[in-house]
Enzyme design. Structure first.
Site, mmCIF file in Angstrom:
data_model
loop_
_atom_site.group_PDB
_atom_site.id
_atom_site.type_symbol
_atom_site.label_atom_id
_atom_site.label_comp_id
_atom_site.label_asym_id
_atom_site.label_seq_id
_atom_site.Cartn_x
_atom_site.Cartn_y
_atom_site.Cartn_z
ATOM 1 N N GLU A 157 -31.719 23.376 -5.656
ATOM 2 C CA GLU A 157 -30.817 24.538 -5.673
ATOM 3 C C GLU A 157 -31.152 25.432 -4.488
ATOM 4 O OE1 GLU A 157 -29.877 28.463 -8.451
ATOM 5 O OE2 GLU A 157 -31.899 27.653 -8.263
ATOM 6 N N ASP B 234 -35.457 24.252 -8.967
ATOM 7 C CA ASP B 234 -34.982 25.623 -8.999
ATOM 8 C C ASP B 234 -35.392 26.357 -7.721
ATOM 9 O OD1 ASP B 234 -33.857 27.857 -10.725
ATOM 10 O OD2 ASP B 234 -35.846 28.672 -10.332
#
Length: 562
Positions: free
Chosen positions: A289, A220
């Protein structure tokens, strides 16, 4: 011109076991994202869980994907629905137990599915024991584990950095009489990656899950790990550049050029440490990401090149509102190829943070089903790995929820101009006749939209359904190495047709995809091309011209099999 037929593909458990001996299985893999709160509830509390995932794994295996990615299920106060972790080594009781996780990963592997899990290590929950200790005073052993800074002489925050969730990225703490940094919610303090002890502790948590048998990680906000130690103000962004954004248009986060609060060069060394750990476990992988509107592809290129950082990344190029077109797709792909000739990207059209593409793009077209079949063919034909988001194989649209039903703090903050992320997180629809679409015996945490019921898995049994198209296209991709790991070369297909070749080991597949609502005709040199009948494509060759119906596609092979 000859017509080439291939042996039929059997959708069966274990079909993906062909990757068991391939350490590069991730290159060209198709990864199915599960948002656990909304996938399947096994105990009637209205919230999906790990046992529910295990129950529904056969559906995922039947699609023909290679892996699953499970969004966070760790212990958390759930103020950001698991992206605020308070224990990196435990399952939150609402999702089950470590034993449930072990059972789930065993069953996934039995079905031939790799298992990837989210790692949210740029920040933690403010209830994590590390932060509880860090905020006590300025001298405790973890005092420097988070990003603390003194106020300006007038009491204001140390700089102008902004939170993606709105307002200042700095929160005043009365225990230390200092500000702490939070790029997201104030309850999500940023960890201080400049401290080697923090890196060690996070890598220890990663090892914990590797030892439990996970095959990889989705990282993330990978470009948020480091901040500039100098805490310089971000400069303003020119007005004409604010149309490229990762935050909603109503958020002033888009007004800055984020030079100092993320994207720092020190991140490279940490990613090399992360990769070195993964390399101790052959066949594991990571996809990062990249959250940046101005230089996303540059960062993806930087983080995936050289074979010593993460294996692949994805950015927001195809997650934005900007419509798809042949020119846009070609531009994004060729830009990445130019910036990272040895890098690898992972493409997605939908995820748990953006409006579903069945609404974002398809609301503007007359034939939604045909358009979504085209986008499926498109993403599964491009060079790179692919992330599919749960429910996109059904054509689920963005749900329109009442304010009283909202759970997402992001949407509540910016309502009504921006309604948050709940619309793409509503429960999976399994049955058009069962209560709550078969998701839960209890009241779901988000309502099941009535307009989704006719799209349920049980309703899509016809051979021309979108679900059947996903299965057929995934099987077609898996049969042809050119589409999985081959290179890509774009050709001129005019304004409406994306035309390109996928090439591997002397074998070439020519791909033509009509991305418009109008029929298209191309004059091509098709000598020595064999139409691939197993693609199920709707295009055909007539009098030396390639003809494509609206949103139709066509595949042909040139050369021998690889």
């Amino acid at each position: 011109m000859n017509v080439l037929h291939d042996a039929p593909f059997e959708h069966a458990p274990g079909a993906m076991s062909r990757h068991a001996e391939d350490p590069d299985w991730w290159r060209g893999a198709v990864i199915y994202q599960i948002y656990p709160r909304s996938f399947q509830d096994s105990d009637g509390d209205g919230i999906g869980d790990l046992k529910g995932i295990t129950q529904r794994l056969p559906h995922i295996a039947s699609l023909g994907v290679d892996a699953i990615w499970i969004s966070p299920f760790f212990t958390s106060p759930m103020l950001d629905f698991g992206y605020d972790v308070s224990d990196y080594k435990q399952v939150d009781p609402m999702f089950g137990s470590l034993a449930d996780f072990d059972a789930m990963i065993t069953e996934a592997h039995r079905l031939g599915l790799k298992v990837m899990i989210d790692q949210v290590i740029s920040h933690s929950s403010d209830r994590h024991p590390w932060f509880v200790e860090s905020r006590q005073n300025r001298t405790n052993p973890r005092a420097d584990w988070y990003v603390w800074a003194d106020p300006k002489p007038d009491g204001n925050p140390p700089n102008n950095w902004l939170s993606i969730f709105g307002g200042s990225a700095w929160q005043w703490d009365t225990s230390r009489c200092q500000y702490y940094l939070h790029n997201f919610l104030a309850s999500q303090p940023d960890l201080n990656f400049h401290n080697p002890q923090v890196q060690d502790a996070l890598l220890d948590a990663v090892r914990f899950w590797l030892d439990r048998g996970v095959d990889g990680f989705r990282l993330d906000t990978i470009n948020f790990y480091f901040h500039s130690a100098g805490l310089e103000d971000n400069p303003p962004l020119e007005h004409d550049q604010r149309n490229a954004k990762i935050a909603p248009a109503v958020n002033p986060y888009n007004f800055q050029e984020h030079l100092y609060d993320k994207n720092q060069p020190e991140n490279i060394a940490f990613l090399k440490r992360f990769r070195a750990l993964l390399d101790e476990y052959p066949g594991t992988t990571a996809v990062g990401e990249v959250g940046d509107a101005q230089r996303g592809l540059d960062i993806v290129a930087q983080y995936t090149s050289g074979g010593d950082k993460v294996h692949m990344c994805y950015s927001f190029e195809f997650l934005s509102q900007e419509p798809l077109s042949p020119m846009r797709v070609r531009s994004v792909m060729e830009t990445f190829q130019e910036k990272a000739p040895d890098g690898w990207s992972c493409w997605s059209f939908s995820n748990h943070d953006v409006v579903r593409h069945a609404s974002r793009w398809a609301d503007q077209v007359h034939d939604r089903d045909a358009f979504l079949k085209m986008t499926t063919t498109l993403i599964l034909s491009l060079r790179g790995s692919v992330c599919l988001y749960q429910g996109e194989e059904l054509g689920l649209t963005e749900a329109v929820l009442d304010l009283r039903d909202l759970q997402d703090p992001y949407g509540i903050q910016f309502w009504p101009t921006f309604k948050g992320r709940d619309g793409c997180r509503t429960p999976m629809v399994w049955s058009e006749t069962e209560p709550n679409a078969g998701f839960s015996a209890g009241r779901p945490w988000l309502p099941v939209p009535p307009e989704h019921l006719h799209l349920a898995v049980s309703a899509q049994t016809a051979r021309d359904s979108l679900l059947a198209h996903y299965r057929d296209m995934l099987a077609f991709r898996a049969r042809h190495a050119e589409l999985v790991k081959g290179d890509i070369r774009f050709l001129d297909g005019g304004e409406n047709v994306l035309l390109f070749e996928r090439i591997i080991a002397g074998s070439t597949i020519l791909v033509a995809i009509n991305m418009s609502e109008q029929a298209a005709e191309l004059s091509l040199n098709l000598e020595n091309h064999e139409t691939m009948a197993d693609s199920g494509a709707a295009g055909w060759v007539e009098n030396g011209a390639l003809k494509l119906p609206p949103y139709g596609s066509w595949f042909a092979r040139k050369g021998g099999r690889p």
